[in-house]
Design a protein around this motif. Structure first.
Motif, short mmCIF file in Angstrom:
data_model
loop_
_atom_site.label_atom_id
_atom_site.label_comp_id
_atom_site.label_asym_id
_atom_site.label_seq_id
_atom_site.Cartn_x
_atom_site.Cartn_y
_atom_site.Cartn_z
N LEU A 261 13.99 35.30 -13.16
CA LEU A 261 13.42 36.58 -13.55
C LEU A 261 14.49 37.65 -13.76
CD1 LEU A 261 10.28 36.75 -11.23
CD2 LEU A 261 10.35 36.14 -13.65
N PHE A 262 15.52 37.65 -12.88
CA PHE A 262 16.51 38.73 -12.90
C PHE A 262 17.92 38.27 -13.20
CE2 PHE A 262 13.06 40.09 -10.05
CZ PHE A 262 12.65 41.22 -10.72
N GLY A 263 18.10 36.99 -13.44
CA GLY A 263 19.41 36.47 -13.83
C GLY A 263 20.33 36.18 -12.67
N ASP A 264 21.36 35.42 -12.95
CA ASP A 264 22.37 35.08 -11.95
C ASP A 264 23.71 34.94 -12.67
OD1 ASP A 264 23.61 34.42 -9.62
OD2 ASP A 264 22.83 32.37 -9.51
N ILE A 265 24.20 36.05 -13.17
CA ILE A 265 25.39 36.05 -14.02
C ILE A 265 26.64 35.61 -13.26
CG2 ILE A 265 25.95 38.48 -13.59
CD1 ILE A 265 26.78 38.66 -16.55
N LEU A 266 26.64 35.79 -11.95
CA LEU A 266 27.82 35.42 -11.16
C LEU A 266 27.97 33.91 -11.00
CD1 LEU A 266 27.72 38.15 -8.34
CD2 LEU A 266 29.08 38.12 -10.44
N SER A 267 26.94 33.15 -11.39
CA SER A 267 27.02 31.69 -11.28
C SER A 267 27.43 31.04 -12.60
CB SER A 267 25.66 31.12 -10.84
OG SER A 267 24.69 31.30 -11.86
N VAL A 268 27.82 31.85 -13.58
CA VAL A 268 28.22 31.32 -14.88
C VAL A 268 29.46 30.45 -14.73
CG1 VAL A 268 29.15 31.96 -17.13
CG2 VAL A 268 27.23 33.21 -16.19
N ASN A 269 29.42 29.25 -15.30
CA ASN A 269 30.56 28.34 -15.25
C ASN A 269 31.21 28.19 -16.63
OD1 ASN A 269 28.93 26.43 -16.68
ND2 ASN A 269 28.01 25.80 -14.74
N SER B 3 22.24 43.68 -6.97
CA SER B 3 21.94 42.55 -7.85
C SER B 3 22.57 42.79 -9.22
CB SER B 3 20.43 42.39 -7.99
OG SER B 3 20.11 41.31 -8.83
N PRO B 4 23.32 41.84 -9.75
CA PRO B 4 24.07 42.07 -11.00
C PRO B 4 23.18 42.38 -12.21
CG PRO B 4 24.90 40.14 -9.87
CD PRO B 4 23.65 40.53 -9.16
N GLY B 5 22.08 41.61 -12.40
CA GLY B 5 21.22 41.82 -13.55
C GLY B 5 20.66 43.23 -13.65
N PRO B 6 19.95 43.70 -12.61
CA PRO B 6 19.45 45.07 -12.65
C PRO B 6 20.56 46.11 -12.71
CG PRO B 6 18.25 43.79 -11.01
CD PRO B 6 19.38 42.94 -11.48
N SER B 7 21.72 45.82 -12.13
CA SER B 7 22.85 46.75 -12.19
C SER B 7 23.33 46.93 -13.63
CB SER B 7 23.99 46.26 -11.30
OG SER B 7 23.60 46.21 -9.95
N ILE B 8 23.34 45.84 -14.39
CA ILE B 8 23.75 45.91 -15.79
C ILE B 8 22.76 46.76 -16.59
CG2 ILE B 8 23.98 44.55 -17.91
CD1 ILE B 8 25.11 42.29 -16.15
N VAL B 9 21.48 46.56 -16.34
CA VAL B 9 20.46 47.34 -17.03
C VAL B 9 20.57 48.82 -16.65
CG1 VAL B 9 17.98 47.70 -17.35
CG2 VAL B 9 18.90 45.38 -17.18
N LEU B 10 20.84 49.09 -15.37
CA LEU B 10 21.02 50.47 -14.94
C LEU B 10 22.23 51.10 -15.62
CD1 LEU B 10 20.26 52.87 -13.18
CD2 LEU B 10 21.59 51.85 -11.31
N GLY B 11 23.31 50.32 -15.76
CA GLY B 11 24.49 50.81 -16.46
C GLY B 11 24.17 51.18 -17.89
N ALA B 12 23.38 50.33 -18.57
CA ALA B 12 22.97 50.62 -19.94
C ALA B 12 22.10 51.87 -20.00
CB ALA B 12 22.22 49.42 -20.52
N PHE B 13 21.23 52.03 -19.02
CA PHE B 13 20.34 53.20 -18.98
C PHE B 13 21.13 54.49 -18.77
CE2 PHE B 13 17.48 56.01 -16.42
CZ PHE B 13 16.63 56.36 -17.46
N LEU B 14 22.12 54.44 -17.90
CA LEU B 14 22.95 55.63 -17.67
C LEU B 14 23.74 56.00 -18.92
CD1 LEU B 14 24.28 54.90 -14.05
CD2 LEU B 14 22.52 56.54 -14.74
N LEU B 15 24.19 55.01 -19.65
CA LEU B 15 24.87 55.28 -20.92
C LEU B 15 23.91 55.91 -21.93
CD1 LEU B 15 27.02 52.04 -21.29
CD2 LEU B 15 27.86 54.34 -20.76
N PHE B 16 22.66 55.47 -21.90
CA PHE B 16 21.66 56.05 -22.80
C PHE B 16 21.40 57.51 -22.44
CE2 PHE B 16 17.11 57.02 -23.48
CZ PHE B 16 17.11 57.03 -24.87
N LEU B 17 21.25 57.80 -21.16
CA LEU B 17 21.05 59.19 -20.73
C LEU B 17 22.24 60.07 -21.13
CD1 LEU B 17 19.49 58.77 -17.16
CD2 LEU B 17 18.32 59.30 -19.32
N THR B 18 23.45 59.51 -20.98
CA THR B 18 24.65 60.25 -21.37
C THR B 18 24.65 60.54 -22.87
OG1 THR B 18 25.89 59.16 -19.60
CG2 THR B 18 27.17 60.23 -21.34
N SER B 19 24.17 59.58 -23.65
CA SER B 19 24.13 59.78 -25.11
C SER B 19 23.16 60.90 -25.48
CB SER B 19 23.73 58.48 -25.81
OG SER B 19 22.35 58.18 -25.62
#
Length: 268
Positions: free
Chosen positions: A116-124, A239-255
């Protein structure tokens, strides 16, 4: 010094970002955010199918996503329900069926949260090859069909009158969305995939002066969101997945805050 798993996450995330940014622009232009979400929810059913048939998850996700898209296309021809209603039905039905199917597979241990929320840190390393290889195919198809996709987005009637392959362009667009979702699902999860397609494109739209510049800026914003989200996850142990989405949202607010000043500077 960053660990190997963190660097693999960065490289994998950037590989997805470079693709999701330009493709997300077409989703924003066509106002198809709900369509992207429906395709993402269908990915969970694809995972269940791949586990049942013991195949690679990417093939199950891709197959189910295409099936859902074709089902939507067929139902729209009946002209009895609006597109957003059909999307809502298919979106929630596919998500529910996928969750139920995974629940009934008691002989298989499945981490629902990572789906549901990803596991980017397990990428091989194999995942990186899949991500960058799939990303190259998506970008190649996107840019080879750029003119017909853009014309179809602006006005399907005019595009058809000019002899452009509008039906093929729409089919390619659906295939590209399905492929990106299949590749990206492991990184940010079923519930968050659409955000990486939509938010960077919406951010880039505040500053872009042409479709091409918007696509390039969206890719850059998505890459920055990946880096910000992963570093934030490392610092605050989130959690990495939601953190990435939050990062994108903060960039949107900044824009939104910077866009009025940028427009003033551009005025002669």
């Amino acid at each position: 010094m960053f660990d190997d798993f963190f660097m693999r996450a960065i490289v994998g995330g950037i590989g997805i970002a470079l693709v999701s940014g330009p493709l997300g622009c077409f989703i924003v232009w066509r106002r198809m955010a709900y369509f992207g979400e429906t395709m993402a929810h269908a990915a969970l059913l694809g995972i269940a199918l791949s586990l049942l048939l013991e195949t690679l998850p990417i093939w199950g996700v891709f197959t189910v996503s295409i099936t859902i898209a074709m089902a939507l296309y067929g139902l729209e021809k009946l002209d009895r329900l609006s597109s957003d209603t059909l999307l809502g039905i298919l979106s929630h039905a596919s998500l529910a069926i996928g969750l139920l199917a995974l629940g009934f597979m008691t002989w298989i241990r499945v981490d629902i949260l990572s789906l549901l929320f990803g596991d980017i840190l397990s990428v091989n390393k194999t995942d990186l090859i899949t991500i960058w290889g799939g990303g190259f195919i998506v970008l190649a198809l996107l840019f080879s069909h750029w003119r017909s996709l853009l014309a179809t987005t602006i006005s399907p009637d005019i595009a058809a009158a000019e002899g452009l392959p509008t039906k093929r362009a729409n089919l390619v667009f659906i295939l590209l969305i399905a492929l990106v979702i299949a590749v990206a699902m492991k990184l940010i999860g079923v519930l968050l995939i659409t955000s990486l397609l939509i938010i960077p494109a919406a951010t880039a739209r505040q500053f872009a002066r042409s479709p091409e510049s918007m696509a390039a800026m969206a890719a850059g914003v998505a890459c920055l969101a990946i880096v910000l989200g992963l570093n934030g996850s490392l610092i605050w142990d989130s959690s990495p997945g939601p953190s990435i989405v939050l990062g994108a949202f903060l960039l949107f607010l900044t824009s939104l805050l910077l866009a009025p000043y940028v427009r003033k500077l551009r005025k002669p």
